[in-house]
Write an enzyme that holds these catalytic residues in place. Structure first.
Site, PDB file in Angstrom:
ATOM      1  CE  LYS A  79      76.826  43.210  27.649  1.00  0.00           C
ATOM      2  NZ  LYS A  79      78.158  44.471  28.199  1.00  0.00           N
TER       3      LYS A  79
ATOM      4  CD  GLU B 241      79.225  36.715  29.628  1.00  0.00           C
ATOM      5  OE1 GLU B 241      79.577  37.625  30.614  1.00  0.00           O
ATOM      6  OE2 GLU B 241      79.859  37.165  28.991  1.00  0.00           O
ATOM      7  NE  ARG B 242      84.053  38.377  33.849  1.00  0.00           N
ATOM      8  CZ  ARG B 242      83.381  39.160  33.485  1.00  0.00           C
ATOM      9  NH1 ARG B 242      82.413  39.140  33.312  1.00  0.00           N
ATOM     10  NH2 ARG B 242      84.453  40.150  32.524  1.00  0.00           N
TER      11      ARG B 242
END
Length: 472
Positions: free
Chosen positions: A146, A172-173
């Protein structure tokens, strides 16, 4: 105080809902009011970690909601949920700010004409075309590509459409954000980008509001600068997840599978602000994590309803090396109609789907009995489908360093032309490998020609064979 939930008492002048309060040392802890409990008490969620905050500490009412900076100066910068730059390139305190809470544009301002938004990625443009000013979802489990697909679209859009790209990372990271920043800087597209991050280690209130901050910035470019905006959200599931955490902290009764009872309302308030108006368009592409690859999960079901295009990523296709791993049979688009896409596009896309669907039905027979047991017509369908599958793969610019294959940007016209020629069996004698990871069919012809030339060079001539035999 419980975790991120803070109750505040005011002797007079109760703050309005969505007002930001300041507490802690030098007002370093921001609290957003979410409920008025009684004439003297409000309950809010902290947008900062609450370490050091104690009962009886003073709280300041700012009288303002959460705001985001707007202006041309925000281009090429990275921001947090408070609109503070986090790229160590100086402050932007002089910029005007706007509330992150805004109403969707009225129907009278919305554009009524639908247009296709080309991405330069064959499988998407042919089978699941995006809508200009619409919303597209990238559905898939963990590790199916993705984020890679999103970054490739950023690269393609900036070079092709000369608009503004706005990347919003929700939960997110931080590693992914840093890699994206370096990648976009190397590619030279950073001057046309804005990035906003609410990382996964931040409190749920911060992750829940970072999407609204990005939307506010996108609306500025659409409404004030009259520019088209590409808004990429990674990941909309984390937005829903943060809302569920906030709901649980506030003591609300959970709904199905533990999601918040207000999930549809919160998602609608976010999605309806993304629209095509008389001044410009915000086209949104959103990654949607699907828990355990279960598409009946309430988060995935509610997200589907807001989208004009749904691009489903398949773990099975990824394991077969067919990248991008888009499932052509599960993916869909409301733009795939003769009135919008055109008769030719509609006809080619339908024929490609039909051929791939027939191949899918024949796979069980091939696995049990072998391809030789099929009729001549079915064998032709299988060969056609396998060549179409490989033609719809494509090398990406953002993965060149990993694959050593230069990226390809393919126009919709070239993609349709390639599919038409494959459906007519023009390349039935061409090896399947020549169609894998290419742009247009011209490359397949060149690869096939090179392959046949190499094969001829490797085959010994009759004179050489005779001489060898004689000497023996």
């Amino acid at each position: 105080m419980r975790s991120s939930v803070v109750d505040v008492r005011f002797a007079t002048g109760l703050p309005a809902i969505r007002t930001v309060l300041r507490a802690g040392k030098e007002g370093g802890i921001a609290i957003e009011v979410l409920a008025q409990l009684d004439p003297q008490h409000v309950r809010g969620v902290a947008l900062h970690p609450t370490e050091g905050l104690a009962k009886g500490d003073p709280v300041q009412d700012t009288g303002l909601p959460l705001t985001a900076p707007v202006g041309k100066e925000i281009l090429s910068r990275i921001f947090d949920v408070f609109g503070n730059p986090i790229d160590r390139r100086g402050d932007l305190d002089h910029l005007r700010r706007r509330s992150v809470h805004a109403s969707p544009p009225p129907i009278t301002r919305r554009a009524v004409k639908s247009e296709i938004f080309e991405t330069g990625i064959k499988v998407i443009d042919v089978l699941s075309p995006l809508e200009k000013g619409g919303k597209a979802g990238l559905f898939g489990g963990a590790g199916v590509g993705k984020t890679v697909l999103l970054t490739e679209m950023i690269h393609n859009m900036v070079g092709r459409h000369h608009g503004v790209s706005l990347f919003c990372g929700i939960g997110e990271r931080c590693r992914e954000g840093e890699e994206l920043y370096r990648e976009m800087k190397e590619r030279g597209v950073l001057p046309h980008m804005v990035m906003v991050f609410g990382q996964m280690n931040e409190p749920p209130g911060s992750r829940f509001r970072v999407g609204h901050v990005a939307l506010t910035m996108a609306e500025y470019f659409r409404d004030d600068e009259h520019r088209d905006v590409l808004l990429l959200v990674d990941n909309i599931y984390r937005f829903i997840q943060a809302g569920a955490e906030v709901s649980g902290l506030m003591g609300q009764m959970p709904s199905r599978l533990g999601y918040q009872p207000t999930m549809e309302t919160e998602l609608s308030q976010f999605q309806e602000r993304i629209a095509n108006t008389d001044t410009g368009a915000i086209t949104s592409i959103q990654a949607v994590y699907v828990p355990a690859d279960d598409f009946t999960d309430p988060a995935a079901v509610h997200a589907f309803g807001h989208l004009s295009s749904s691009i489903v990523l398949s773990r099975k296709r990824a394991s077969e090396g067919l990248y991008p791993a888009v499932d052509p049979l599960q993916s869909s688009s409301k733009m795939s109609t003769p009135g919008i896409a055109g008769e030719r596009h509609y006809r080619v896309a339908r024929e490609v789907r039909r051929t791939l669907a027939q191949y899918e039905e024949l796979k069980d027979i091939i696995a049990m009995l072998g391809i030789q047991q099929l009729s001549a017509e079915d064998r032709a369908t299988v060969n056609r489908a396998r060549r179409l599958e490989r033609f719809l793969t494509q090398p990406f610019f953002t993965t060149e360093k990993f694959t050593a294959m230069p990226g390809r940007l393919v126009s919709l016209e070239d993609a349709l032309d390639g599919c038409e020629r494959l459906l007519k069996d023009e390349f039935s004698d061409c090896p399947e490998s020549a169609l894998y990871m290419i742009g247009t069919l011209d490359e397949a012809e060149a690869k096939a020609h090179e392959g046949s030339g190499a094969a001829k060079a490797a085959t010994p001539s009759p004179a050489t064979t005779t001489a060898t035999a004689t000497s023996a």
